[in-house]
Write a protein that holds these residues in place. Structure first.
Motif, PDB file in Angstrom:
ATOM      1  N   CYS A 103      -6.432   3.903   3.735  1.00  0.00           N
ATOM      2  CA  CYS A 103      -7.664   4.041   2.943  1.00  0.00           C
ATOM      3  C   CYS A 103      -8.317   2.669   2.793  1.00  0.00           C
ATOM      4  O   CYS A 103      -7.665   1.704   2.391  1.00  0.00           O
ATOM      5  CB  CYS A 103      -7.344   4.625   1.572  1.00  0.00           C
ATOM      6  SG  CYS A 103      -8.761   4.652   0.447  1.00  0.00           S
TER       7      CYS A 103
ATOM      8  N   CYS B 278      -8.262   1.638  -1.192  1.00  0.00           N
ATOM      9  CA  CYS B 278      -7.074   1.254  -1.964  1.00  0.00           C
ATOM     10  C   CYS B 278      -5.877   0.889  -1.088  1.00  0.00           C
ATOM     11  O   CYS B 278      -4.803   0.598  -1.610  1.00  0.00           O
ATOM     12  CB  CYS B 278      -6.687   2.392  -2.907  1.00  0.00           C
ATOM     13  SG  CYS B 278      -6.029   3.851  -2.055  1.00  0.00           S
TER      14      CYS B 278
ATOM     15  N   CYS C 225      -9.520   8.848  -1.731  1.00  0.00           N
ATOM     16  CA  CYS C 225      -8.662   9.330  -0.646  1.00  0.00           C
ATOM     17  C   CYS C 225      -7.706  10.433  -1.096  1.00  0.00           C
ATOM     18  O   CYS C 225      -7.103  11.105  -0.267  1.00  0.00           O
ATOM     19  CB  CYS C 225      -7.870   8.175  -0.030  1.00  0.00           C
ATOM     20  SG  CYS C 225      -6.690   7.393  -1.133  1.00  0.00           S
TER      21      CYS C 225
ATOM     22  N   GLY D 264      -2.603   6.778  -3.719  1.00  0.00           N
ATOM     23  CA  GLY D 264      -4.023   6.731  -3.424  1.00  0.00           C
ATOM     24  C   GLY D 264      -4.965   6.519  -4.592  1.00  0.00           C
ATOM     25  O   GLY D 264      -4.572   6.179  -5.705  1.00  0.00           O
ATOM     26  N   CYS D 265      -6.249   6.725  -4.308  1.00  0.00           N
ATOM     27  CA  CYS D 265      -7.311   6.580  -5.298  1.00  0.00           C
ATOM     28  C   CYS D 265      -8.134   7.869  -5.302  1.00  0.00           C
ATOM     29  O   CYS D 265      -7.865   8.789  -4.546  1.00  0.00           O
ATOM     30  CB  CYS D 265      -8.189   5.366  -4.944  1.00  0.00           C
ATOM     31  SG  CYS D 265      -9.088   5.528  -3.385  1.00  0.00           S
TER      32      CYS D 265
HETATM   33 ZN   LIG Z   1      -7.718   5.310  -1.536  1.00  0.00          ZN
END
Ligand SMILES: [Zn+2]
Length: 128
Positions: free
Chosen positions: A44, A47, A9, A5-6
């Motif tokens: 998400c 990303c 998220c 993730g980023c």
């Molecule tokens: Zn993300």
């Protein structure tokens, strides 16, 4: 340990991540569609990381509000494919938590709700 993730998220701030669940993710697939136990796949929008969303409602036969639990955990593309095709069973998701963080929203009967990141295996109570 795999990277997921980023910051949007999978960031440290659980309230920010939880608050973004509605508009920050694309609903990808319904894996289990039930009123007391549901599993779906989300992606998400920032990303493209895939997440599994697990909802469990525990009926309180004594009356009152039923306890509700949500677990949100990132999954790999391979795991997401397995969930959709049925080769990865929902009850097996709990073991994947051993090496990755997952967001828990626990709302026990009588409240209050709690929101927190957790690591480690967890029980997927509604799965058969
Ligand atoms: Zn993300």
């Amino acid at each position: 340990m795999a990277e997921f993730g980023c910051a949007k998220c999978y960031g440290e701030d659980e309230r920010a991540v939880w608050g973004r669940q509605r508009e920050g993710f694309e609903h990808e697939a319904e894996v289990v569609d039930g009123s007391r136990f549901a599993v779906n796949l989300r992606r998400c929008l920032g990303c493209s990381q895939r997440f599994v969303w697990i909802f469990t409602e525990v009926v309180d036969w004594m009356g009152g509000d039923d306890a509700q639990y949500v677990t949100i955990m990132p999954v790999t593309a391979e795991e997401a494919t397995g969930l959709r095709s049925g080769t990865l069973r929902p009850h097996a998701l709990g073991a994947l938590g051993r090496d990755r963080r997952h967001l828990n929203h626990d709302w026990p009967t009588g409240g209050p709700a709690r929101l927190h990141w957790r690591s480690g295996r967890f029980l997927v109570a509604g799965a058969r």
